[in-house]
Design a protein around this motif. Structure first.
Motif, short mmCIF file in Angstrom:
data_model
loop_
_atom_site.label_atom_id
_atom_site.label_comp_id
_atom_site.label_asym_id
_atom_site.label_seq_id
_atom_site.Cartn_x
_atom_site.Cartn_y
_atom_site.Cartn_z
N GLY A 174 -23.09 -44.02 -55.91
CA GLY A 174 -24.21 -43.11 -56.07
C GLY A 174 -25.04 -43.46 -57.28
O GLY A 174 -24.71 -44.37 -58.06
N PRO A 175 -26.15 -42.76 -57.48
CA PRO A 175 -27.05 -43.07 -58.60
C PRO A 175 -26.40 -42.76 -59.93
O PRO A 175 -25.55 -41.87 -60.04
N PRO A 176 -26.79 -43.47 -60.99
CA PRO A 176 -26.23 -43.22 -62.33
C PRO A 176 -26.71 -41.89 -62.88
O PRO A 176 -27.67 -41.28 -62.37
N ALA A 177 -26.04 -41.45 -63.95
CA ALA A 177 -26.36 -40.15 -64.54
C ALA A 177 -27.82 -40.06 -64.96
O ALA A 177 -28.48 -39.03 -64.75
N TRP A 178 -28.34 -41.15 -65.55
CA TRP A 178 -29.72 -41.08 -66.05
C TRP A 178 -30.73 -40.93 -64.92
O TRP A 178 -31.86 -40.49 -65.15
N ALA A 179 -30.34 -41.26 -63.68
CA ALA A 179 -31.26 -41.13 -62.55
C ALA A 179 -31.11 -39.80 -61.85
O ALA A 179 -32.10 -39.14 -61.53
N ILE A 180 -29.87 -39.34 -61.61
CA ILE A 180 -29.67 -38.15 -60.79
C ILE A 180 -29.77 -36.86 -61.60
O ILE A 180 -30.26 -35.85 -61.10
N LEU A 181 -29.34 -36.87 -62.87
CA LEU A 181 -29.36 -35.63 -63.63
C LEU A 181 -30.77 -35.09 -63.88
O LEU A 181 -30.98 -33.88 -63.77
N PRO A 182 -31.75 -35.93 -64.20
CA PRO A 182 -33.11 -35.38 -64.32
C PRO A 182 -33.61 -34.77 -63.01
O PRO A 182 -34.32 -33.76 -63.02
N VAL A 183 -33.25 -35.39 -61.87
CA VAL A 183 -33.66 -34.83 -60.58
C VAL A 183 -33.05 -33.45 -60.39
O VAL A 183 -33.73 -32.50 -59.98
N ILE A 184 -31.76 -33.31 -60.70
CA ILE A 184 -31.08 -32.03 -60.55
C ILE A 184 -31.70 -30.99 -61.47
O ILE A 184 -31.97 -29.85 -61.07
N PHE A 185 -31.95 -31.37 -62.72
CA PHE A 185 -32.50 -30.42 -63.69
C PHE A 185 -33.87 -29.92 -63.27
O PHE A 185 -34.13 -28.71 -63.25
N VAL A 186 -34.76 -30.86 -62.94
CA VAL A 186 -36.13 -30.48 -62.56
C VAL A 186 -36.13 -29.68 -61.26
O VAL A 186 -36.83 -28.66 -61.14
N ALA A 187 -35.33 -30.12 -60.28
CA ALA A 187 -35.29 -29.41 -59.01
C ALA A 187 -34.76 -27.99 -59.19
O ALA A 187 -35.29 -27.04 -58.61
N ALA A 188 -33.70 -27.82 -60.00
CA ALA A 188 -33.17 -26.48 -60.24
C ALA A 188 -34.23 -25.59 -60.88
O ALA A 188 -34.38 -24.41 -60.52
N ALA A 189 -34.99 -26.15 -61.82
CA ALA A 189 -36.04 -25.36 -62.47
C ALA A 189 -37.11 -24.94 -61.48
O ALA A 189 -37.53 -23.77 -61.46
N VAL A 190 -37.57 -25.86 -60.64
CA VAL A 190 -38.64 -25.54 -59.70
C VAL A 190 -38.15 -24.56 -58.64
O VAL A 190 -38.86 -23.62 -58.27
N VAL A 191 -36.93 -24.75 -58.15
CA VAL A 191 -36.39 -23.84 -57.13
C VAL A 191 -36.28 -22.42 -57.68
O VAL A 191 -36.69 -21.46 -57.03
N LEU A 192 -35.74 -22.26 -58.88
CA LEU A 192 -35.56 -20.92 -59.46
C LEU A 192 -36.88 -20.31 -59.91
O LEU A 192 -36.99 -19.08 -60.04
N MET A 193 -37.89 -21.14 -60.15
CA MET A 193 -39.18 -20.61 -60.57
C MET A 193 -39.78 -19.74 -59.48
O MET A 193 -40.47 -18.75 -59.78
N GLY A 194 -39.50 -20.06 -58.20
CA GLY A 194 -40.06 -19.27 -57.10
C GLY A 194 -39.57 -17.84 -57.09
O GLY A 194 -40.38 -16.89 -57.16
N PRO A 195 -38.25 -17.58 -57.00
CA PRO A 195 -37.78 -16.19 -57.06
C PRO A 195 -38.20 -15.48 -58.34
O PRO A 195 -38.47 -14.28 -58.33
N ALA A 196 -38.23 -16.22 -59.47
CA ALA A 196 -38.62 -15.60 -60.73
C ALA A 196 -40.07 -15.12 -60.68
O ALA A 196 -40.41 -14.07 -61.25
N GLU A 197 -40.95 -15.88 -60.02
CA GLU A 197 -42.33 -15.41 -59.84
C GLU A 197 -42.36 -14.09 -59.10
O GLU A 197 -43.11 -13.16 -59.45
N MET A 198 -41.56 -14.00 -58.03
CA MET A 198 -41.55 -12.77 -57.25
C MET A 198 -41.02 -11.60 -58.07
O MET A 198 -41.52 -10.48 -57.96
#
Length: 684
Positions: A118-142
């Motif tokens: 699988g992808p190294p930490a430096w590649a996958i962890l930023p994806v997870i961090f940014v995606a988690a932020a964007v996903v949770l931003m939606g319910p938080a807006e509501m």
């Protein structure tokens, strides 16, 4: 005077679910937000092994997203259709690129697979961090838009009720061992309820199709993996044979974890499993009336104890699914033996509660590969390997009894650290046997030197061996008294991304300057919550039940503070800050060792008072201050963004211990008081 809520502000009908009144909508959105956060932490951690070591990575991303959602709520009327789209993409990426990692990195021991995939930490962890932020931003807006329709504290109380609902729902699903496809179905339904484009085509394209992708991908994972979902792991197993020897191989979160092998063959193939019985007087003399095995797993260690003549075995295992697999499939059927009593709980908690005495206490490879929660660096087994834990084991030995532990330690300093911990707890040098590759070691300590049978004396710890781990700083696998550089780099990048994201969404930082004290309240409260989670884990066990109860208890304390502030006259903010500082001093002065010595009911009462007094006072402070703000969403967003810095500062516990976090929290609360607007200091 009674706290008076500010009047509500109307919201455009385009941004709301028309069949839900504002209060039910707020409860649903808040419950959804917390449920989604818990599900992301749990599911991504089961597929991306890096997240077992980058402790609160997803939590920090969630805090960023929630804070940005509140800031965005007052700046746009568009609905957050991006949330299900990004979540669907994240699910597909994680399932397409699952990760195992090397065991070693700077300052960290990875108890995982030997190869990298699988992808190294430096590649996958930023994806997870940014995606988690964007996903949770939606319910938080509501949620944030509901705040604009209600008075400050009325909105906050319904937000807390919703958060409690989310915790209860996710905890119930954990109890029922529901697979992620069930979580996905709930997420899809709530997206469908809360997000309503005006046209059918937009609804189908932006809500229905992403929801179907989420549910379909998780259903595919459930059907193909054949996993059992315990409250801690995604557990998979496969059966094969070596010659005529049946073997069940068990993986957790995609990592080889243990094998159920007949006791006779295990003893023949791996000598270390016999050594605890050969290095103890009780074992060599056949005096094993009562044996305690911590980390019983699928049952092989229990079967070995029975084969060595144990008349009764207390088998302690924290994960119910591992025990279930062993009960059904272990070739020796040890859990069906009438001589065996099983206990589904944390090993340290069992030692603190039981009044049993044992001829042998064995810690049988209890490396958990997972965390107590996403909010601390604590692992399930952290409190098992401290000096205090080994003293507790010593106190439960019969005359002539012994304690032993074994594992693949891989580092000489780790073997020596555990041996020196046993020496400190028992008052004499233990037996230390290294067997085979990978620093396989067995450490055995009799209650007295005569109770152990060592072929050679342990020479003592090598130079550079860290001192024994203790309950306040239970980080066995951390070699130095510092924060590993890989963590510092990751945390620095998190803070940089957070600053840039806040600037992009909220504009100039001067818009949040009036709420600098609320920001610091968020920082310090996260540290206070972390201290309580780890403290209750020590006092009552690192089980998921204790963790869920503590999270729920924190929210109940916050809700109680809000209700008291809404309904009754409360002291001025300076007085409440004084009560808060008094609570912090009390928490710092009451030692965990004293609480552990109390009977369980009294321990629970005292622990709740000590832990929740500062939490209650801190949230009365927040409620009074929040009720006095001019911009609810910006103020609440600033507080939530403070939690990101608090999550980063939590890593200070690696250096100063968990009690040191109380000092840091106290200094931050002092800073918040200093930044308190003059007009607020007289608010009652």
């Amino acid at each position: 005077m009674i706290a008076v809520d500010t009047p509500p502000q109307p919201e455009s009908g385009a941004a709301r679910a028309p069949w839900l009144a504002v209060r039910p909508r707020l409860v649903v959105a808040s419950a959804f937000m917390l449920f989604l956060e818990l599900a992301l932490i749990r599911w991504t951690g089961s597929n991306i092994v890096h997240l077992s070591y980058f402790t609160n990575f997803v939590l920090l991303g969630s805090f960023l997203g929630i804070g940005l959602g509140f800031l965005r709520a007052g700046r746009t009327k568009r609905q957050p259709y991006y949330s299900p789209l990004v979540l669907a993409a994240l699910v597909l990426i994680v399932l397409r690129f699952p990760v195992t990692v090397n065991r070693e990195a700077e300052g960290i021991l990875y108890f995982t697979s030997l190869s990298t995939s699988g992808p190294p930490a430096w590649a996958i962890l930023p994806v997870i961090f940014v995606a988690a932020a964007v996903v949770l931003m939606g319910p938080a807006e509501m949620v944030g838009r509901c705040f604009t329709e209600l008075s400050r504290l009325d909105a906050y109380r319904y937000d807390l009720i919703g958060s409690l609902t989310g915790i209860v729902l996710f905890s119930a699903l954990s109890f029922l061992s529901a697979p992620p496809v069930v979580w996905g179905l709930i997420v899809a339904v709530v997206y469908g309820v809360l997000l309503q484009p005006r046209s059918l085509s937009r609804y189908v394209g932006l809500v229905t199709i992403p929801s179907l992708v989420i549910v379909g991908a998780l259903a595919f994972e459930t059907l193909t993996a054949g996993a059992l979902w315990s409250p801690y792991y995604k557990v998979t197993s496969k059966h094969f044979a070596i010659g005529d020897v049946p073997i069940m191989d068990i993986q957790v979160n995609g990592i080889p974890h243990q094998q159920a092998i007949p006791a006779r063959n295990r003893l023949e193939w791996e000598r270390q499993y016999a050594l605890p019985y050969e290095r103890t007087a009780a074992g060599t003399q056949g005096r094993l009336d009562n044996v305690l095995i911590v980390g019983a797993g699928s049952g092989t260690d229990v079967a070995i104890a029975l084969s060595k003549g144990a008349k009764h075995v207390d088998a302690v295992e924290i994960d119910p699914k591992l025990r279930e697999l062993g009960f059904k499939n272990h070739p020796d059927r040890p859990y069906s033996d009438p001589r065996v009593t099983t206990h589904i709980t944390d090993g340290r908690a069992f030692l603190e509660r039981t009044d049993g005495k044992y001829d042998l206490i064995l810690f049988a490879l209890p490396d958990s590969l997972t965390l107590v929660s996403g909010a601390s660096s604590l692992r399930l087994e952290s409190y098992l390997f401290t000096e205090e834990a080994m003293r507790a084991a010593r106190d439960h030995l019969k005359p002539g009894g012994a304690f032993a532990m074994y594992n693949y330690y891989r580092e000489l300093w780790l073997v020596d650290r555990l041996a020196s911990t046993a020496q400190a707890a028992f008052g004499h040098k233990p037996c230390v046997d290294e067997v085979g590759a990978g620093r396989q070691a067995v450490i055995t300590a009799g209650i007295t030197p005569d109770a152990q049978v060592c072929p050679a004396v342990w020479l003592g710890a090598s130079a550079g061996t860290p001192p024994p781990a203790v309950d306040d700083r239970p980080f066995l696998y951390l070699h130095g008294r510092d924060i590993p550089s890989i963590y510092l780099i990751a945390l620095g990048l998190i803070l940089l991304v957070s600053v840039l994201a806040v600037r992009a969404v909220a504009g100039p930082f001067r818009t949040m300057r009036p709420y600098a004290d609320l920001f610091l309240l968020g920082v310090s409260f996260l540290l206070l919550e972390t201290k309580n989670i780890t403290g209750f884990a020590l006092l009552f066990g690192t089980t998921w039940v204790v963790n869920a109860v503590v999270f729920a208890g924190v929210l109940v304390a916050v809700l109680l503070a809000v209700e008291v502030t809404r309904r009754f006259r409360t002291p001025s903010l300076p007085v409440m800050y004084g009560i808060l500082f008094g609570g912090l001093v009390l928490a710092a002065l009451v030692p965990n060792a004293w609480l552990l010595g109390l009977p369980l009911p009294l321990r629970a009462v005292c622990a709740v008072v000590v832990a929740f007094l500062p939490i209650f006072a801190a949230n009365v402070v927040f409620a009074k201050r929040f009720n006095d703000t001019a911009d609810a969403t910006t103020a609440f967003g600033a507080n939530l963004l403070g939690a990101i810095l608090g999550g980063c500062l939590e890593y200070l516990s690696l250096v100063i211990g968990y009690n040191g976090l109380l000092v840091v929290a106290g200094l931050l609360y002092l800073g918040a008081f200093a930044l308190l607007p003059r007009t607020s200091k007289a608010v009652v």
